[in-house]
Design an enzyme around this catalytic site. Sequence first.
Site: not given
Length: 226
Positions: A60-63, A205
């Site tokens: 998923g989102c690398f953040w 987010y």
Amino acid sequence: MLRASALGLAGLGAFAFAGAAGLVPPVFAGSGGDKAVAIPAATIDVAPATGDQVAVLAGGCFWGMEAVFEQVKGVKSVTSGYAGGTRATATYAQVMTDRTGHAEAIRMVYDPRVVSYATLLRIYFSVAHDPTQLNRQGPDTGPSYRSAIFPQNPGQQRVATAYIAQLGKTGAWPQPIVTKIEEGAFYRAEAEHQDFARRNPAHPYIVRWDKPKVAAFRAAFPSLAR
């Protein structure tokens, strides 16, 4: 960078565990989070090595992936980037088209004397993402958000393959694990994506999707948390 899907979206939250060893009872991972899935430690691990090692994971989102693994003792650095495609298409704008073959991923440099590869995989499956979501993760959809492991050597590939098979037999999730073992180089993402959660703790987010994962990790694996 504000993602179009960042605000007010329902989905699976982070996972958490009450302890780091053995099977543990489910707990809530935070606001909006589902109950944790209890999984065992891997039965095999990479052979002991000297010197720093590298692990590349997509979930998923690398953040959020970066935010979780920056908390792990023995992890010396975490870099957000793209894996599975070519250098020419390793830009955020191109990867977001889902036509490059890349997945958002992180590259970790870790000290195997402090944290093992199999332990990193346990955190990956139990806290960092949901391995049963196909080509998506929470509010983010598309192949660039797929669940994938990019082994850096034969030992890592053997351990990752065996652990996926081991977890599949536990029945821990109501749906099958969709995590794939893949090949491909890693390319660093743009500067604005590096250490995003740490630099932007109030970003909507991050607050909604990633802070619960970090809190879940710290509660689940206190001996591994910085």
